[in-house]
Design a protein around this motif. Structure first.
Motif, short mmCIF file in Angstrom:
data_model
loop_
_atom_site.label_atom_id
_atom_site.label_comp_id
_atom_site.label_asym_id
_atom_site.label_seq_id
_atom_site.Cartn_x
_atom_site.Cartn_y
_atom_site.Cartn_z
N PRO A 1 34.76 22.34 34.92
CA PRO A 1 33.61 21.54 34.47
C PRO A 1 34.03 20.13 34.11
CG PRO A 1 34.33 23.00 32.72
CD PRO A 1 35.17 23.35 33.93
N GLU B 1 32.37 16.06 32.85
CA GLU B 1 31.29 15.52 32.02
C GLU B 1 30.02 15.48 32.87
OE1 GLU B 1 29.49 14.19 28.62
OE2 GLU B 1 31.57 14.85 28.87
N PRO B 2 28.96 16.21 32.50
CA PRO B 2 27.76 16.24 33.34
C PRO B 2 27.03 14.91 33.34
CG PRO B 2 27.36 17.39 31.27
CD PRO B 2 28.82 17.03 31.29
N VAL C 1 21.49 20.56 32.35
CA VAL C 1 22.48 21.56 31.95
C VAL C 1 21.94 22.41 30.80
CG1 VAL C 1 24.78 21.91 31.00
CG2 VAL C 1 24.42 20.18 32.77
N THR D 1 29.86 21.57 40.61
CA THR D 1 30.28 21.05 39.31
C THR D 1 29.19 21.28 38.27
OG1 THR D 1 31.62 19.36 40.40
CG2 THR D 1 31.05 18.99 38.09
N CYS E 1 29.43 23.26 34.73
CA CYS E 1 28.98 22.73 33.43
C CYS E 1 28.05 23.71 32.73
CB CYS E 1 28.27 21.39 33.63
SG CYS E 1 29.34 20.05 34.20
N ARG F 1 28.69 25.89 29.26
CA ARG F 1 27.74 25.96 28.15
C ARG F 1 27.44 27.42 27.78
NH1 ARG F 1 24.11 22.02 26.46
NH2 ARG F 1 25.68 20.63 27.39
#
Length: 695
Positions: free
Chosen positions: A226, A228-229, A235, A266, A270, A274
């Motif tokens: 993952p 950084e979104p 997300v 990706t 992410c 979570r």
């Protein structure tokens, strides 16, 4: 069915370290249990063999036959004998202690494996004896001894049945968890011989403490880390939806749609982070149809053992049916626009990743290329605005560590240049505004088109623009005029101004005599180009977008249908395209209404012809030649009406004529070049043009 216990990933998704100490203790207990049960079996067999001839003969003795007829080795007899055998009481007590300790074990990998896959007590006996051979190869000869056959140094169904008091047999059915989850492997040894049973290599390695992917999965799958979104990625809402679906005791299957290279895997990573699980991306296209059921089970098995969510991607990912014979890991992702087939106890949740905004692309460039923050002010923002590069394209371009925004743009263009394949040919955008000789009105219209192309990305991000213009956000320009008036050169100038690649569509690959094929071909081009930062140039656009005709027969009806489809395809295209035609009157008016800009290119007047002559002579022969031939060029421009392309070819012919004569470029060479160009159109040179200036 997989149980959802407190320690099982059905309800707990926090990765936990392996309990090596617990597993080591369990392994010792397993070896002790196998040895104790083997000792018990050996004690019984020795009593039976006491009066028999020496073992190892190739024939069955009379004693052996009598023992078989009397059922001397009946399981019930063996059980009664040991129940009454006082000499075996200590071993019996030890075995009871070992089995009690194994039953109480809840932390080892073996316990977790049995609990996760609903392994029954009888099936666990199979696992333990197979594990014992993996732990201590010396158990194999013991297996041969207990089976009274030197070549049977492996686990068999009759051996397990008698070793663990399952009766006369203990077959593994297709419904067994060991078979359904491929925890053990059965192998034919020889005709007439019982099958060998052993742990699946991946299960063996996992029980011994290794958590790596097995060889089959390693070839088609990889862990996705993952990152950084992006700010526009949903997300949190997706993770919340997964939580609600899990609360309903269903498998949460998330379908992630979006543009290719937009970071869908990706994004899944992410969301998985979570939810507390890493993700494993599996290429469904790399799995043969015949192997799909087996691979699907292995992926789910790996998901449960590694507490890792599968991410299926590839064109076949959404079309493959999910077998109902095994349970699925509670969180699954499918990458693709198509909805996957429905399944039992599965709840689907669709997510479509929005196209990256300018701010998203700036963030992606900064993350992939930290040195970009040192570029001059505005360059990074300009790169992100002008090039709608995907996350994958940005990552690929950043690997080369481009030093400037121009280098980065070139990398992005190169990465996507192959996507149109044979449908289009790249054109060098070598011309600048100063090379273009057109009337002021035409230049102004071209500049306005280039300005809109350069600034349109930011404009279309506005909510009002998106609401008012749900369609027709593409930028189409129609360039009309006689051949050789600068239409193609204008496209090259605009592409260079924008820093984009220019591709000319080969009409031979698009236009087809077969009904419906032309629209399919164009749709294919536009679908590929939609995800590229390019300028498309359609030469002879009237061949594609001709006026619809009165319907007189079936051919006219199908032709008009084709045109209607083309109009819809063009209206939905969101890229930049220039269409050139020599016959505007042949273009369907409905198409013209969909075009943002229509630019008429008139034939050059005397002033434009003079400038074109002068520039070409000066660049190819030098400033001295241009000055020396200025009067002759002025006369030719005044009396001979030709296009810019014809002048260009005439000057080229003159250059080679002068070289052949071994003399400097002269008026006679220019006249010779003009005669050749006019001859192509069936024209002859006017007598005034043949006379030298001033005569």
């Amino acid at each position: 069915m997989v149980r959802a216990t407190h320690d099982d990933p059905g309800t707990s998704f926090t990765p936990r370290p392996s309990r090596d100490d617990a597993s080591t203790a369990t392994h010792e207990l397993v070896l002790s249990r196998v040895r104790l049960r083997a000792g018990r079996r050996a004690r019984w067999l020795r009593g039976m063999w006491a009066d028999a001839p020496a073992r190892g003969r190739s024939t069955i003795s009379h004693v052996d036959a009598d023992a078989l007829l009397a059922d001397a080795d009946a399981p019930e007899r063996e059980a009664r004998a040991f129940a009454d055998d006082g000499a075996f009481s200590d071993a019996r007590a030890h075995l009871a202690d070992v089995e009690s300790a194994l039953a109480a074990d809840a932390r080892s990998r073996l316990a977790r494996l049995a609990r996760t896959f609903d392994v029954t007590a009888r099936e666990r006996d199979w696992l333990e004896v197979c594990l014992a051979i993996a732990l201590d190869p010396a158990i194999a000869p013991l297996c041969a001894y207990l089976q009274d056959h030197a070549a049977r140094g492996y686990v068999t169904e009759p051996l397990v049945a008698r070793l663990y008091q399952h009766g006369r047999s203990s077959p593994l059915s297709a419904a067994s968890a060991l078979v359904r989850w491929q925890l053990v492997v059965e192998r034919d040894v020889a005709a007439g011989e019982p099958r060998e049973v052993s742990l699946d290599p991946a299960i063996r390695d996992w029980l011994l403490g290794t958590s790596a992917l097995d060889d089959e999965l390693a070839a088609i799958a990889r862990i996705v880390e993952p990152l950084e979104p992006l700010a526009t990625w949903p997300v949190t809402t997706t993770a919340d939806a997964i939580t609600r679906m899990l609360a309903a005791r269903t498998v949460a299957r998330v379908r992630v749609a979006g543009l290719a290279g937009s970071g869908r895997r990706t994004f899944a990573a992410c969301v998985g982070a979570r939810a507390g699980v890493p993700v494993l991306a599996i290429d469904a296209d790399a799995v043969a149809d015949a192997a799909w059921p087996r691979v699907f089970v292995r992926v789910q098995r790996q998901a449960f053992l590694g507490r890792i969510a599968p991410v299926w991607y590839g064109e076949r990912a959404a079309r493959r049916a999910w077998p109902d014979t095994v349970a699925r890991f509670p969180i699954q992702f499918v990458i693709g626009a198509e909805p996957p087939p429905p399944g039992a106890a599965i709840c689907d949740h669709a997510v479509e990743l929005p196209e990256a905004t300018i701010e998203d692309r700036v963030a992606l460039w900064r993350a992939a290329l930290p040195d970009a923050v040192a570029w001059p002010d505005g360059e990074l923002a300009g790169l992100a605005s002008q090039h709608r590069a995907s996350a994958a394209d940005i990552a690929l371009a950043a690997r080369a560590q481009p030093a400037t925004a121009g280098d980065a743009a070139a990398r992005v263009r190169a990465a996507s240049a192959h996507r149109l394949g044979e449908l289009a040919q790249p054109l060098d955008a070598a011309f600048a505004w100063d090379d273009l000789v057109v009337p002021p009105a035409v230049r102004t219209a071209l500049a306005e088109f280039a300005f809109e192309a350069r600034t349109r990305a930011a404009f279309w991000q506005g909510p009002a623009a998106q609401r008012l213009f749900p369609h027709g956000r593409g930028l189409l320009g129609l360039l009309c005029g006689p051949p050789g008036t600068g239409k193609t050169m204008s496209a090259q100038v605009i592409a260079r101004e924008l820093g984009l690649g220019l591709f000319r569509i080969d009409l031979s690959t698009v236009v087809s005599k077969w009904v419906g094929e032309t629209s399919k071909n164009l749709a294919s081009i536009l679908a590929r180009a939609a995800h590229m930062d390019v300028v498309l140039l359609f030469d002879e656009a009237d061949a594609l977008f001709a006026r619809r005709t009165e319907v007189r027969d079936a051919h006219d009806r199908f032709a008009n249908t084709d045109t209607n489809y083309l109009l819809q395809a063009v209206e939905g295209y969101r890229g930049i395209a220039l269409l050139a035609t020599n016959r505007r009157s042949s273009i369907d008016p409905a198409f013209v209404r969909r075009v943002r800009t229509v630019i008429e290119f008139p034939a050059p007047g005397a002033a434009e012809r003079r400038e074109i002559w002068s520039r070409l002579v000066g660049e190819l022969s030098g400033a001295d030649a241009a000055t020396r031939l200025a009067a002759d060029v002025d006369q030719l421009a005044q009396v001979v009406e030709v296009t810019g392309a014809q002048i260009k070819q005439a000057v080229l012919t003159a250059q080679f004529a002068a070289r052949r004569d071994g003399s400097p470029l002269a008026r006679a060479h220019l006249v010779r070049g003009l005669e050749r160009e006019l001859g192509k159109d069936g024209r002859t040179l006017d007598a005034r043009a043949r006379e030298p200036h001033g005569r």
